[in-house]
Design a protein around this motif. Structure first.
Motif, short mmCIF file in Angstrom:
data_model
loop_
_atom_site.label_atom_id
_atom_site.label_comp_id
_atom_site.label_asym_id
_atom_site.label_seq_id
_atom_site.Cartn_x
_atom_site.Cartn_y
_atom_site.Cartn_z
N VAL A 41 -2.38 -1.64 -6.76
CA VAL A 41 -3.08 -1.05 -7.90
C VAL A 41 -2.17 -0.99 -9.12
CG1 VAL A 41 -4.61 0.35 -6.47
CG2 VAL A 41 -2.42 1.29 -7.19
N MET A 80 -14.05 -0.05 -4.86
CA MET A 80 -12.87 0.03 -5.70
C MET A 80 -13.25 -0.16 -7.17
SD MET A 80 -10.22 0.75 -3.89
CE MET A 80 -9.01 0.44 -5.17
N PHE A 118 -6.96 -3.62 -9.51
CA PHE A 118 -6.58 -3.61 -8.10
C PHE A 118 -6.62 -5.03 -7.57
CE2 PHE A 118 -11.15 -3.11 -8.28
CZ PHE A 118 -11.62 -3.96 -7.29
N ILE A 122 -6.89 -6.21 -1.21
CA ILE A 122 -7.41 -5.17 -0.32
C ILE A 122 -7.23 -5.64 1.13
CG2 ILE A 122 -9.43 -3.82 0.35
CD1 ILE A 122 -10.54 -4.24 -2.44
#
Length: 288
Positions: free
Chosen positions: A164, A114, A132, A135
């Protein structure tokens, strides 16, 4: 208002030259400070990386510090989910392809994958990824949280969900049949996003600007003339005509302008904005 005399033009040229020299000195000083800061940040990051098994929390890089600054500036916009804001915070589903060596520390590999997307344009996100967080494996698509290997390819594919922050300016309605590197936006409107930008270069063909110190933008000579500006060949600068909304204004490096996004261009992950309706405004940025 009469024409400027040769002495006045010569005096303005000298002032412009002095202003440019001061700006170059500030740039050199700023670049030296940033290089030393990034060197110390990378050293501390390498020292702590050996003991990490979960998602890494290394010292932020220069680009990460900029994205965090933008995120703080637009926190209230994201909470209200203003559709007209160029900054959009959302939860998205993505597919990450990781090499086999990532199995030793999959969360860290996902974080690094990412990170590689930061400040790059993504078709899937519809804009530039700024930050971001959170996750998570999408268990509904991963068969209970596992990755998949497809055919003879060695990569392991994971479906994830992630929060995000995306820079996604609204463009003016695109004409049918547009080709090339222009990005056709589904969020196109008659006007487009209105942004503030700082002039960083002026040419007879266009004026170059920086939006939020990150994104390149330009206003063509045609749009400048429509807004009431004319190019002074002797001074090599754009100045406003009498009777326009930018009356008595001269476009110089460091000036702040309000512009409207007309088109978005993308090349190798880098985004640039083609804008119109420029207006000189007071610089209201808060400098750190």
């Amino acid at each position: 208002m009469g024409r400027e005399s040769k002495e006045e033009k010569k005096h303005r040229k000298q002032e412009k030259k002095q202003k440019k020299e001061k700006k170059e000195k500030k740039k050199r000083k700023r670049s030296s400070l940033e290089s030393s800061a990034s060197a110390s940040a990378s050293a501390s990051a390498s020292a702590s990386a050996t003991s990490e098994q979960d998602l890494p929390s290394s010292s932020p890089t220069h680009s990460e510090r900029k994205t965090k600054k933008i995120k703080r500036q637009h926190t209230n916009i994201n909470k209200n989910k203003n559709p007209e804001s160029p900054f959009q915070k959302k939860n998205v589903s993505m597919l990450l392809s990781l090499p086999p060596e990532s199995l030793s520390n999959t969360p860290k590999a996902m974080h690094q994958a990412m990170q590689a997307m930061l400040l790059r344009y993504s078709d899937g996100l519809g804009g530039v990824l700024l930050s971001f967080d959170n996750i998570q494996l999408d268990t509904s698509k991963n068969g209970g949280g596992y990755g998949k290997i497809l055919h003879e390819f060695p990569e392991i594919h994971y479906n994830i969900t992630v929060d995000v922050l995306v820079f996604q300016p609204v463009t003016a309605t695109n004409k049918s049949g547009s080709t090339g590197s222009s990005i056709s936006s589904s969020t196109g409107t008659a006007s487009g996003s209105k942004l503030k930008a700082v002039v960083n270069e002026t040419f007879p063909s266009h004026v170059g600007l920086l939006v939020h110190e990150l994104f390149n933008a330009s206003v063509s000579a045609e749009c400048l003339r429509e807004a009431g500006f004319t190019f002074d060949v002797d001074l090599s600068e754009w100045s406003s005509s009498s009777g326009s909304s930018n009356e008595h204004g001269h476009i110089s490096e460091g000036d702040c302008m309000e512009i409207v996004v007309e088109k978005v261009h993308e090349c190798s992950g880098l985004m640039s904005l083609e804008c119109k309706d420029p207006v000189l405004v007071e610089d209201t940025r808060v400098l750190a």
